[in-house]
Write a protein that holds these residues in place. Structure first.
Motif, PDB file in Angstrom:
ATOM      1  N   ARG A 273     -16.937  -2.095   1.720  1.00 48.55           N
ATOM      2  CA  ARG A 273     -15.496  -2.955   1.585  1.00 48.55           C
ATOM      3  C   ARG A 273     -14.373  -1.834   2.448  1.00 48.55           C
ATOM      4  O   ARG A 273     -13.628  -3.401   3.112  1.00 48.55           O
ATOM      5  N   TYR A 274     -14.478  -0.692   1.925  1.00 49.33           N
ATOM      6  CA  TYR A 274     -12.912  -0.443   2.703  1.00 49.33           C
ATOM      7  C   TYR A 274     -13.293   0.940   3.145  1.00 49.33           C
ATOM      8  O   TYR A 274     -12.556   1.202   4.657  1.00 49.33           O
ATOM      9  N   PHE A 275     -13.883   1.290   3.334  1.00 48.00           N
ATOM     10  CA  PHE A 275     -14.709   2.584   3.761  1.00 48.00           C
ATOM     11  C   PHE A 275     -15.921   2.791   4.831  1.00 48.00           C
ATOM     12  O   PHE A 275     -16.923   2.216   4.011  1.00 48.00           O
TER      13      PHE A 275
ATOM     14  N   LEU B 114     -10.192   4.359  -6.113  1.00 43.99           N
ATOM     15  CA  LEU B 114     -11.622   4.932  -4.797  1.00 43.99           C
ATOM     16  C   LEU B 114     -10.884   5.933  -4.369  1.00 43.99           C
ATOM     17  O   LEU B 114     -11.561   7.176  -4.886  1.00 43.99           O
ATOM     18  N   VAL B 115     -10.107   5.831  -3.961  1.00 43.64           N
ATOM     19  CA  VAL B 115      -9.165   7.029  -3.131  1.00 43.64           C
ATOM     20  C   VAL B 115      -9.127   7.788  -4.403  1.00 43.64           C
ATOM     21  O   VAL B 115      -8.995   9.364  -4.236  1.00 43.64           O
TER      22      VAL B 115
ATOM     23  N   THR C  54       0.967  -1.402   0.082  1.00 47.39           N
ATOM     24  CA  THR C  54       0.198   0.088  -0.016  1.00 47.39           C
ATOM     25  C   THR C  54       0.804   0.995   0.022  1.00 47.39           C
ATOM     26  O   THR C  54       2.302   0.779   0.314  1.00 47.39           O
ATOM     27  N   GLU C  55       0.614   2.235  -0.265  1.00 46.30           N
ATOM     28  CA  GLU C  55       0.996   3.836  -0.333  1.00 46.30           C
ATOM     29  C   GLU C  55       1.319   4.267   1.181  1.00 46.30           C
ATOM     30  O   GLU C  55       0.352   3.667   2.142  1.00 46.30           O
ATOM     31  N   PRO C  56       2.299   5.321   0.569  1.00 45.52           N
ATOM     32  CA  PRO C  56       2.936   5.891   2.274  1.00 45.52           C
ATOM     33  C   PRO C  56       1.306   6.851   2.933  1.00 45.52           C
ATOM     34  O   PRO C  56       1.166   7.251   2.160  1.00 45.52           O
TER      35      PRO C  56
ATOM     36  N   SER D 272      -4.835  -8.224  -1.996  1.00 46.10           N
ATOM     37  CA  SER D 272      -4.185  -8.678  -2.955  1.00 46.10           C
ATOM     38  C   SER D 272      -3.649  -7.121  -3.502  1.00 46.10           C
ATOM     39  O   SER D 272      -4.290  -6.981  -3.767  1.00 46.10           O
ATOM     40  N   ASP D 273      -3.225  -7.593  -5.156  1.00 50.86           N
ATOM     41  CA  ASP D 273      -3.235  -6.484  -5.860  1.00 50.86           C
ATOM     42  C   ASP D 273      -3.948  -5.979  -6.427  1.00 50.86           C
ATOM     43  O   ASP D 273      -4.328  -4.622  -7.048  1.00 50.86           O
ATOM     44  N   LYS D 274      -5.321  -6.870  -6.783  1.00 50.04           N
ATOM     45  CA  LYS D 274      -6.446  -6.347  -7.471  1.00 50.04           C
ATOM     46  C   LYS D 274      -7.353  -5.542  -6.289  1.00 50.04           C
ATOM     47  O   LYS D 274      -7.535  -4.292  -6.120  1.00 50.04           O
ATOM     48  N   ALA D 275      -6.845  -5.665  -4.981  1.00 48.27           N
ATOM     49  CA  ALA D 275      -7.918  -5.161  -3.772  1.00 48.27           C
ATOM     50  C   ALA D 275      -7.241  -3.808  -3.826  1.00 48.27           C
ATOM     51  O   ALA D 275      -7.537  -2.796  -3.580  1.00 48.27           O
ATOM     52  N   VAL D 276      -5.568  -3.792  -3.974  1.00 44.64           N
ATOM     53  CA  VAL D 276      -4.811  -2.463  -3.336  1.00 44.64           C
ATOM     54  C   VAL D 276      -5.534  -1.849  -4.789  1.00 44.64           C
ATOM     55  O   VAL D 276      -5.717  -0.003  -4.586  1.00 44.64           O
ATOM     56  N   GLU D 277      -5.556  -2.623  -5.949  1.00 41.34           N
ATOM     57  CA  GLU D 277      -5.770  -1.168  -7.372  1.00 41.34           C
ATOM     58  C   GLU D 277      -7.352  -0.400  -6.895  1.00 41.34           C
ATOM     59  O   GLU D 277      -7.838   0.745  -7.088  1.00 41.34           O
ATOM     60  N   THR D 278      -8.464  -1.478  -6.638  1.00 38.05           N
ATOM     61  CA  THR D 278      -9.677  -0.865  -5.722  1.00 38.05           C
ATOM     62  C   THR D 278      -9.439   0.488  -5.161  1.00 38.05           C
ATOM     63  O   THR D 278      -9.954   1.078  -5.139  1.00 38.05           O
TER      64      THR D 278
END
Length: 226
Positions: free
Chosen positions: A72-74, A38-39, A2-4, A28-34
């Motif tokens: 799922r993330y927020f 969003l961000v 993930t990004e700093p 996963s890479d796909k989840a990080v991409e998703t």
């Protein structure tokens, strides 16, 4: 990876202090991409409509993702605003650390106006280059949900300046030096906000005058040990 600076939720089904469920971190890479999609979409949309009109549904529409994916993330839009703020502040703190490494700004006898102008331009450019950067700055000032980030960033800026100044000027009173630099951090944040809000004075003129005043301010901080 993930990004700093990006906020990552805790473990599944665990509730935070507000009673909201902490969401799963992208694994996963796909989840990080998703997650990043969003961000980034939220940042672009924030720059277009501002934080009052920003909504989770609008973010999903811009990202071409579904609301269940968002949740799922927020838990809400304020959490994604917090990620945007953390990313912006991380860039600013990293840039400040590099700028502070220039020893000439700590010469109380020198005219450091040009060096200070450079910093205000760097800081302004970082805000302008981040998606929704200007509105992210406004959100940290206006929204109670993000006010802690504004305070944390000012304290971190103070610590960074203090670490350098204390090393170069160990004879200065430590407590007094920290207090003075904390004020400098507050004033510096005010300049950043002024550059975003003031439309009757050019950014170039504001930066020039801010650097002129800060040059005298820093000289006074570093010359007087009492």
């Amino acid at each position: 990876m993930t990004e700093p600076g990006a906020k990552r939720p805790l473990k599944k089904s665990r509730r935070n202090k507000q009673g909201e469920i902490d969401r799963l971190p992208p694994a996963s890479d796909k989840a990080v991409e998703t997650y990043n999609r969003l961000v980034e979409s939220a940042g672009i949309l924030l720059g277009e409509v501002g934080f009052e009109r920003l909504s989770s549904n609008a973010i999903c529409e811009r990202a071409e993702l579904t609301p269940p994916t968002f949740y799922r993330y927020f838990n809400n839009k304020y959490e994604i605003l917090e990620v945007l703020a953390e990313r912006l502040l991380t860039r600013s703190m990293d840039a400040l650390a590099i700028w502070l490494a220039r020893d000439e700004i700590w010469d109380a006898e020198a005219d450091n106006t040009a060096v200070l102008e450079q910093w205000f331009r760097i800081s302004s450019d970082i805000v302008a280059s981040e998606p929704g950067g200007i509105w992210t700055m406004r959100a940290m000032r206006a929204l109670p949900q993000l006010s802690h980030l504004r305070l944390q960033s000012q304290r971190q800026m103070t610590k960074q300046m203090f670490a350098v100044a204390r090393k170069l000027r160990p004879e200065l009173n430590e407590d007094l030096l920290f207090k003075r630099l904390r004020l400098a951090a507050e004033f510096g944040y005010a300049v950043d906000e002024l550059l975003l809000e003031e439309d009757r004075i050019s950014s170039r003129a504001l930066i020039k005058q801010a650097a002129f005043l800060f040059n005298a301010f820093f000289a006074a901080i570093l010359r007087d040990p009492d």
